[in-house]
Design a protein around this motif. Structure first.
Motif, PDB file in Angstrom:
ATOM      1  N   LEU A   1     -10.433  16.322   6.045  1.00  0.00           N
ATOM      2  CA  LEU A   1     -11.460  15.655   5.229  1.00  0.00           C
ATOM      3  C   LEU A   1     -10.984  15.498   3.790  1.00  0.00           C
ATOM      4  O   LEU A   1     -11.171  14.435   3.170  1.00  0.00           O
ATOM      5  CB  LEU A   1     -12.767  16.457   5.267  1.00  0.00           C
ATOM      6  CG  LEU A   1     -13.453  16.588   6.627  1.00  0.00           C
ATOM      7  CD1 LEU A   1     -14.686  17.477   6.517  1.00  0.00           C
ATOM      8  CD2 LEU A   1     -13.849  15.215   7.155  1.00  0.00           C
ATOM      9  N   TYR A   2     -10.358  16.537   3.259  1.00  0.00           N
ATOM     10  CA  TYR A   2      -9.844  16.469   1.897  1.00  0.00           C
ATOM     11  C   TYR A   2      -8.634  15.542   1.808  1.00  0.00           C
ATOM     12  O   TYR A   2      -8.449  14.836   0.807  1.00  0.00           O
ATOM     13  CB  TYR A   2      -9.465  17.875   1.394  1.00  0.00           C
ATOM     14  CG  TYR A   2     -10.639  18.793   1.234  1.00  0.00           C
ATOM     15  CD1 TYR A   2     -11.547  18.639   0.185  1.00  0.00           C
ATOM     16  CD2 TYR A   2     -10.856  19.837   2.137  1.00  0.00           C
ATOM     17  CE1 TYR A   2     -12.632  19.491   0.044  1.00  0.00           C
ATOM     18  CE2 TYR A   2     -11.940  20.694   1.994  1.00  0.00           C
ATOM     19  CZ  TYR A   2     -12.823  20.509   0.947  1.00  0.00           C
ATOM     20  OH  TYR A   2     -13.894  21.357   0.808  1.00  0.00           O
ATOM     21  N   GLU A   3      -7.818  15.548   2.853  1.00  0.00           N
ATOM     22  CA  GLU A   3      -6.644  14.668   2.855  1.00  0.00           C
ATOM     23  C   GLU A   3      -7.066  13.207   2.876  1.00  0.00           C
ATOM     24  O   GLU A   3      -6.480  12.360   2.186  1.00  0.00           O
ATOM     25  CB  GLU A   3      -5.767  14.978   4.063  1.00  0.00           C
ATOM     26  CG  GLU A   3      -5.110  16.363   3.987  1.00  0.00           C
ATOM     27  CD  GLU A   3      -4.415  16.745   5.278  1.00  0.00           C
ATOM     28  OE1 GLU A   3      -4.544  15.971   6.263  1.00  0.00           O
ATOM     29  OE2 GLU A   3      -3.758  17.804   5.320  1.00  0.00           O
ATOM     30  N   ALA A   4      -8.099  12.897   3.655  1.00  0.00           N
ATOM     31  CA  ALA A   4      -8.611  11.526   3.687  1.00  0.00           C
ATOM     32  C   ALA A   4      -9.195  11.129   2.334  1.00  0.00           C
ATOM     33  O   ALA A   4      -9.030   9.988   1.878  1.00  0.00           O
ATOM     34  CB  ALA A   4      -9.681  11.400   4.774  1.00  0.00           C
TER      35      ALA A   4
ATOM     36  N   GLY B   1      -8.317   8.291  -3.093  1.00  0.00           N
ATOM     37  CA  GLY B   1      -8.289   8.453  -4.546  1.00  0.00           C
ATOM     38  C   GLY B   1      -9.486   9.189  -5.109  1.00  0.00           C
ATOM     39  O   GLY B   1      -9.815   9.028  -6.291  1.00  0.00           O
ATOM     40  N   ALA B   2     -10.138  10.015  -4.316  1.00  0.00           N
ATOM     41  CA  ALA B   2     -11.317  10.746  -4.780  1.00  0.00           C
ATOM     42  C   ALA B   2     -10.910  11.867  -5.735  1.00  0.00           C
ATOM     43  O   ALA B   2      -9.878  12.511  -5.550  1.00  0.00           O
ATOM     44  CB  ALA B   2     -12.073  11.325  -3.591  1.00  0.00           C
ATOM     45  N   LYS B   3     -11.724  12.081  -6.756  1.00  0.00           N
ATOM     46  CA  LYS B   3     -11.491  13.164  -7.702  1.00  0.00           C
ATOM     47  C   LYS B   3     -12.034  14.469  -7.111  1.00  0.00           C
ATOM     48  O   LYS B   3     -12.784  14.467  -6.145  1.00  0.00           O
ATOM     49  CB  LYS B   3     -12.167  12.861  -9.034  1.00  0.00           C
ATOM     50  CG  LYS B   3     -11.633  11.599  -9.711  1.00  0.00           C
ATOM     51  CD  LYS B   3     -12.351  11.355 -11.032  1.00  0.00           C
ATOM     52  CE  LYS B   3     -11.812  10.098 -11.709  1.00  0.00           C
ATOM     53  NZ  LYS B   3     -12.516   9.827 -12.992  1.00  0.00           N
ATOM     54  N   TRP B   4     -11.680  15.596  -7.761  1.00  0.00           N
ATOM     55  CA  TRP B   4     -12.090  16.897  -7.228  1.00  0.00           C
ATOM     56  C   TRP B   4     -13.605  17.055  -7.228  1.00  0.00           C
ATOM     57  O   TRP B   4     -14.160  17.658  -6.320  1.00  0.00           O
ATOM     58  CB  TRP B   4     -11.431  18.021  -8.017  1.00  0.00           C
ATOM     59  CG  TRP B   4     -11.976  18.189  -9.415  1.00  0.00           C
ATOM     60  CD1 TRP B   4     -11.513  17.620 -10.555  1.00  0.00           C
ATOM     61  CD2 TRP B   4     -13.101  18.996  -9.779  1.00  0.00           C
ATOM     62  NE1 TRP B   4     -12.267  18.002 -11.626  1.00  0.00           N
ATOM     63  CE2 TRP B   4     -13.258  18.855 -11.187  1.00  0.00           C
ATOM     64  CE3 TRP B   4     -13.981  19.816  -9.090  1.00  0.00           C
ATOM     65  CZ2 TRP B   4     -14.263  19.503 -11.893  1.00  0.00           C
ATOM     66  CZ3 TRP B   4     -14.992  20.463  -9.785  1.00  0.00           C
ATOM     67  CH2 TRP B   4     -15.128  20.309 -11.170  1.00  0.00           C
ATOM     68  N   ILE B   5     -14.254  16.489  -8.245  1.00  0.00           N
ATOM     69  CA  ILE B   5     -15.709  16.619  -8.307  1.00  0.00           C
ATOM     70  C   ILE B   5     -16.369  15.835  -7.178  1.00  0.00           C
ATOM     71  O   ILE B   5     -17.400  16.247  -6.612  1.00  0.00           O
ATOM     72  CB  ILE B   5     -16.233  16.146  -9.689  1.00  0.00           C
ATOM     73  CG1 ILE B   5     -17.725  16.459  -9.819  1.00  0.00           C
ATOM     74  CG2 ILE B   5     -15.944  14.666  -9.905  1.00  0.00           C
ATOM     75  CD1 ILE B   5     -18.067  17.897  -9.819  1.00  0.00           C
ATOM     76  N   ASP B   6     -15.764  14.681  -6.817  1.00  0.00           N
ATOM     77  CA  ASP B   6     -16.304  13.884  -5.705  1.00  0.00           C
ATOM     78  C   ASP B   6     -16.109  14.614  -4.378  1.00  0.00           C
ATOM     79  O   ASP B   6     -17.000  14.608  -3.516  1.00  0.00           O
ATOM     80  CB  ASP B   6     -15.617  12.517  -5.663  1.00  0.00           C
ATOM     81  CG  ASP B   6     -15.922  11.675  -6.895  1.00  0.00           C
ATOM     82  OD1 ASP B   6     -17.075  11.737  -7.362  1.00  0.00           O
ATOM     83  OD2 ASP B   6     -15.013  10.989  -7.385  1.00  0.00           O
ATOM     84  N   LYS B   7     -14.954  15.247  -4.216  1.00  0.00           N
ATOM     85  CA  LYS B   7     -14.705  16.008  -2.988  1.00  0.00           C
ATOM     86  C   LYS B   7     -15.652  17.198  -2.885  1.00  0.00           C
ATOM     87  O   LYS B   7     -16.129  17.531  -1.796  1.00  0.00           O
ATOM     88  CB  LYS B   7     -13.241  16.468  -2.952  1.00  0.00           C
ATOM     89  CG  LYS B   7     -12.251  15.334  -2.748  1.00  0.00           C
ATOM     90  CD  LYS B   7     -10.844  15.847  -2.554  1.00  0.00           C
ATOM     91  CE  LYS B   7     -10.247  16.337  -3.855  1.00  0.00           C
ATOM     92  NZ  LYS B   7      -8.813  16.725  -3.694  1.00  0.00           N
ATOM     93  N   PHE B   8     -15.920  17.809  -4.028  1.00  0.00           N
ATOM     94  CA  PHE B   8     -16.831  18.950  -4.032  1.00  0.00           C
ATOM     95  C   PHE B   8     -18.253  18.521  -3.669  1.00  0.00           C
ATOM     96  O   PHE B   8     -18.934  19.183  -2.879  1.00  0.00           O
ATOM     97  CB  PHE B   8     -16.814  19.618  -5.414  1.00  0.00           C
ATOM     98  CG  PHE B   8     -17.691  20.836  -5.515  1.00  0.00           C
ATOM     99  CD1 PHE B   8     -17.285  22.046  -4.972  1.00  0.00           C
ATOM    100  CD2 PHE B   8     -18.926  20.762  -6.150  1.00  0.00           C
ATOM    101  CE1 PHE B   8     -18.096  23.169  -5.067  1.00  0.00           C
ATOM    102  CE2 PHE B   8     -19.740  21.882  -6.246  1.00  0.00           C
ATOM    103  CZ  PHE B   8     -19.326  23.089  -5.703  1.00  0.00           C
ATOM    104  N   ARG B   9     -18.699  17.412  -4.233  1.00  0.00           N
ATOM    105  CA  ARG B   9     -20.068  16.936  -3.997  1.00  0.00           C
ATOM    106  C   ARG B   9     -20.270  16.376  -2.601  1.00  0.00           C
ATOM    107  O   ARG B   9     -21.311  16.611  -1.972  1.00  0.00           O
ATOM    108  CB  ARG B   9     -20.417  15.849  -5.032  1.00  0.00           C
ATOM    109  CG  ARG B   9     -20.679  16.358  -6.438  1.00  0.00           C
ATOM    110  CD  ARG B   9     -20.906  15.194  -7.377  1.00  0.00           C
ATOM    111  NE  ARG B   9     -21.993  14.337  -6.891  1.00  0.00           N
ATOM    112  CZ  ARG B   9     -22.240  13.121  -7.368  1.00  0.00           C
ATOM    113  NH1 ARG B   9     -21.463  12.600  -8.318  1.00  0.00           N
ATOM    114  NH2 ARG B   9     -23.252  12.415  -6.905  1.00  0.00           N
ATOM    115  N   HIS B  10     -19.288  15.639  -2.098  1.00  0.00           N
ATOM    116  CA  HIS B  10     -19.488  14.916  -0.850  1.00  0.00           C
ATOM    117  C   HIS B  10     -18.863  15.579   0.378  1.00  0.00           C
ATOM    118  O   HIS B  10     -19.150  15.170   1.517  1.00  0.00           O
ATOM    119  CB  HIS B  10     -18.927  13.491  -0.986  1.00  0.00           C
ATOM    120  CG  HIS B  10     -19.596  12.695  -2.073  1.00  0.00           C
ATOM    121  ND1 HIS B  10     -20.908  12.284  -1.990  1.00  0.00           N
ATOM    122  CD2 HIS B  10     -19.122  12.247  -3.270  1.00  0.00           C
ATOM    123  CE1 HIS B  10     -21.229  11.606  -3.087  1.00  0.00           C
ATOM    124  NE2 HIS B  10     -20.169  11.571  -3.880  1.00  0.00           N
TER     125      HIS B  10
END
Length: 290
Positions: free
Chosen positions: A185-188, A193-202
């Protein structure tokens, strides 16, 4: 007979749990309910008085004060504890962080200390005349802070001590849940081009919903039942400004020897905790289904 021989050990251990449950929970609960309907003072000779204790509770300002302070403590303590525990877990779960083993030990140690000892430690740190914090403030030419003679300052110290004491348990829950999140999920997200805050939220927060629910539920119940830490840290002071509901029950039952009245207050606390648990389970269940 063969079925019994196959299932004897599960039945044996289940039976032990049932006996312990009846002995240490069900029986005391029934006794507490009975005593709440009497004028029991800790020795034989109680009289049945019906709902008189509950009627008196409805008019007791001290009871409402303790219940309100308990609610305030829970509302402040639980979100901070949740945020700090999650932050620490995320940091220690990051592959780029060094010294994670030592850090885990440091964060875990406070959880191994009893509430009484933790209260003594924080009492020493924030003591007004002998505390380390006020000593540092004085060395910096500042005015010592009345940590335990001001109700709000004492409340702040209690919250800090609680977060320090209970972060480790919640941190372990979050770390286990974080390890179960698929890295794909994080690799995708990285490819997009997602930022860390976007990965954390979503990704992180939605995946942690079941764990977050359990952490909040247990933290709420523990906050509502807090006793040892506050008893050794402030003894409910200054005065009764920080007396929580369990301290009120203890003081009423053992200091004033009104065990029946204290039992009625404990029954009210039981109903409040049960209601909170049901509400949180319904909210958590519906959010998980989504």
């Amino acid at each position: 007979m063969k079925k019994f021989s196959k299932n004897k050990w599960p039945l044996f251990f289940t039976g032990i749990n049932i006996v312990l449950f009846c002995l240490f929970f069900l029986l005391p609960a029934i006794l507490g309910l009975y005593y709440s309907l009497t004028d029991y003072k800790g020795y034989s000779g109680e009289k049945f008085i019906g709902l008189a204790n509950y009627m008196e509770l409805l008019k007791d300002k001290s009871f409402y004060k303790a219940l309100l302070r308990t609610a305030e403590y829970t509302i402040v303590d639980v979100p901070i504890l949740y945020a700090v525990s999650l932050l620490v877990a995320v940091m220690l779960n990051n592959d780029k962080v060094k010294g994670k083993f030592i850090s885990k030990i440091i964060f875990f140690l406070p959880w191994t200390i009893s509430g009484i000892i933790a209260g003594v430690i924080w009492r020493w740190l924030f003591g007004e005349n002998f505390g380390f914090i006020n000593y540092v403030i004085s060395e910096l030419h500042g005015e010592p802070v009345p940590w335990f003679t001001n109700g709000n300052f004492a409340f702040m110290v209690i919250v800090f001590a609680s977060v320090w004491s209970y972060t480790a348990f919640n941190m372990l829950q979050f770390m286990t849940a974080l390890k179960n999140i698929p890295k794909s999920l994080y690799e995708a997200a990285d490819i997009d081009g997602a930022k860390w805050i976007d990965k954390f939220r979503h990704i992180t927060l939605p995946t942690l919903k079941p764990t977050s629910f359990m952490v909040i539920l247990l933290a709420t119940i523990n906050a509502m039942k807090e006793f040892a830490l506050i008893q050794s840290l402030t003894n409910g002071g200054p005065g009764t400004d920080n007396m929580l509901i369990v301290q009120y029950i203890y003081s009423t039952g053992f200091d004033k020897m009104r065990v029946g009245y204290a039992s009625a207050a404990s029954m009210v606390l039981f109903v409040v905790l049960l209601a909170l648990g049901i509400i949180q389970m319904k909210i958590g269940g519906s959010s998980n289904e989504e």
